[in-house]
Scaffold this active site. Sequence first.
Site, PDB file in Angstrom:
ATOM      1  N   HIS A  17     117.773  -6.574  55.383  1.00 46.71           N
ATOM      2  CA  HIS A  17     118.164  -5.746  56.528  1.00 46.71           C
ATOM      3  C   HIS A  17     117.430  -6.206  57.790  1.00 46.71           C
ATOM      4  CE1 HIS A  17     118.853  -2.366  53.417  1.00 46.71           C
ATOM      5  NE2 HIS A  17     120.047  -2.714  53.863  1.00 46.71           N
ATOM      6  N   LYS A  41     126.073   7.402  46.972  1.00 47.39           N
ATOM      7  CA  LYS A  41     124.752   6.947  46.524  1.00 47.39           C
ATOM      8  C   LYS A  41     123.812   8.141  46.427  1.00 47.39           C
ATOM      9  CE  LYS A  41     125.201   2.490  48.875  1.00 47.39           C
ATOM     10  NZ  LYS A  41     124.608   1.600  49.880  1.00 47.39           N
ATOM     11  N   ARG A  91     126.138 -10.759  52.025  1.00 43.41           N
ATOM     12  CA  ARG A  91     125.314 -11.506  51.086  1.00 43.41           C
ATOM     13  C   ARG A  91     126.156 -12.415  50.206  1.00 43.41           C
ATOM     14  NH1 ARG A  91     122.797  -5.976  49.368  1.00 43.41           N
ATOM     15  NH2 ARG A  91     124.888  -5.977  48.543  1.00 43.41           N
ATOM     16  N   SER A 129     119.133  -2.964  48.285  1.00 44.18           N
ATOM     17  CA  SER A 129     118.275  -1.789  48.130  1.00 44.18           C
ATOM     18  C   SER A 129     118.362  -1.212  46.720  1.00 44.18           C
ATOM     19  CB  SER A 129     118.658  -0.710  49.143  1.00 44.18           C
ATOM     20  OG  SER A 129     118.402  -1.138  50.455  1.00 44.18           O
TER      21      SER A 129
END
Length: 170
Positions: A17, A41, A91, A129
């Site tokens: 990040h 989440k 990514r 994360s």
Amino acid sequence: MRIGVYPGTFDPITLGHMDIIRRGAKLVDELVIGVTTNISKSPMFGDDERIDMVRREVAQIDGNIRVVGFNSLLMDFAQREGARVIVRGLRAVADFEYEYQMAGMNQQLNDNIETVFLMADVGLQPIASRLVKEIAIFGGDIRKFVSPSVREAVVERIEERGMRQGDTKS
């Protein structure tokens, strides 16, 4: 003034990040980091904790950067902030497929705001994360993925909540 928004849950904020924030801040006059809760989440940290964590981490970065919490559609938030650009990090191919769909939906909601994709630094591409939390919960070393202060906060939260899994050394 060109304003960009970089949205995310940042639970926790990772070195990946931070790479996107550093690079995104160079593309706009002001970068607004939008910290939100993704309802799909289960965050380890509360909204205010994540906002404070991100503020501490970005304080060291050059550029005009603001950290703001939000709980609305991204495009509504971006419009309220006066943004013309959404910054998103990629990514892998799987990220692209999801982000491509989101960018298309966002364009349907507001075609005055463009989405800009930044590839994560090759050394940071595997960091997520979710995986950082999982590694930490199982007692793994997360120093390669987060700053020392974020590592400390993650380890402390795991201990507070009794979340440690796997074999424990006596």
